[in-house]
Design a protein around this motif. Structure first.
Motif, PDB file in Angstrom:
ATOM      1  N   LEU A 134       0.804  -1.209   0.000  1.00  0.00           N
ATOM      2  CA  LEU A 134       0.000   0.000   0.000  1.00  0.00           C
ATOM      3  C   LEU A 134       0.847   1.272   0.000  1.00  0.00           C
ATOM      4  N   VAL A 135       1.905   1.270   0.741  1.00  0.00           N
ATOM      5  CA  VAL A 135       2.741   2.465   0.852  1.00  0.00           C
ATOM      6  C   VAL A 135       4.143   2.266   0.280  1.00  0.00           C
ATOM      7  N   SER A 136       4.336   1.224  -0.513  1.00  0.00           N
ATOM      8  CA  SER A 136       5.689   0.922  -0.993  1.00  0.00           C
ATOM      9  C   SER A 136       6.260   2.039  -1.856  1.00  0.00           C
ATOM     10  N   THR A 137       5.441   2.644  -2.709  1.00  0.00           N
ATOM     11  CA  THR A 137       5.938   3.717  -3.564  1.00  0.00           C
ATOM     12  C   THR A 137       6.389   4.914  -2.730  1.00  0.00           C
ATOM     13  N   ARG A 138       5.620   5.278  -1.735  1.00  0.00           N
ATOM     14  CA  ARG A 138       5.992   6.412  -0.886  1.00  0.00           C
ATOM     15  C   ARG A 138       7.284   6.132  -0.124  1.00  0.00           C
ATOM     16  N   LEU A 139       7.427   4.917   0.357  1.00  0.00           N
ATOM     17  CA  LEU A 139       8.642   4.575   1.089  1.00  0.00           C
ATOM     18  C   LEU A 139       9.859   4.538   0.171  1.00  0.00           C
TER      19      LEU A 139
END
Length: 119
Positions: A73-78
């Motif tokens: 879910l948040v892999s791109t942001r991380l």
């Protein structure tokens, strides 16, 4: 009258300090200098700053990489956070090298204060 930067010892010390600030690779000579507790006060300060920056970068890099693997879910942001952290680490080290070549200090607010706690 000769300037301070034309002194061979000062130039050699500045070269050594710049090597300490080379991203990733400069961590090891910096750590070795701190371990042996040798060198001038300026050398110790730059070593502590370089080690603190490198350890902070590694910590953020590992945490963001692990977080991006754990959650889709948040892999791109991380991953973007990891990219920005890496870029910031490299740019900060480059900026400190330029400051040293100009005869300035390699102290950073917050980072140097944290680095001063290193033995």
């Amino acid at each position: 009258m000769r300037s301070r930067n034309s002194d061979p010892e000062t130039r050699l010390e500045t070269l050594k300090l710049i090597i300490y600030l080379v991203p990733i690779f400069g961590f090891f000579p910096s750590l070795w200098s701190l371990y042996l507790r040798q060198g001038s006060q300026r050398e110790q300060t730059v070593s502590k700053t370089a080690v603190t920056l490198a350890l902070a970068w590694v910590m953020v890099y590992v945490l963001t990489a692990a977080g991006s693997q754990a959650s889709d879910l948040v892999s791109t942001r991380l991953l973007v956070t990891s990219l920005l952290t890496t870029t910031g680490y490299f740019v900060t080290n480059l900026w400190l090298m330029v400051r040293l070549l100009q005869g300035g200090s390699a102290r950073l607010p917050g980072v140097s204060k944290l680095g001063d706690r290193l033995p």
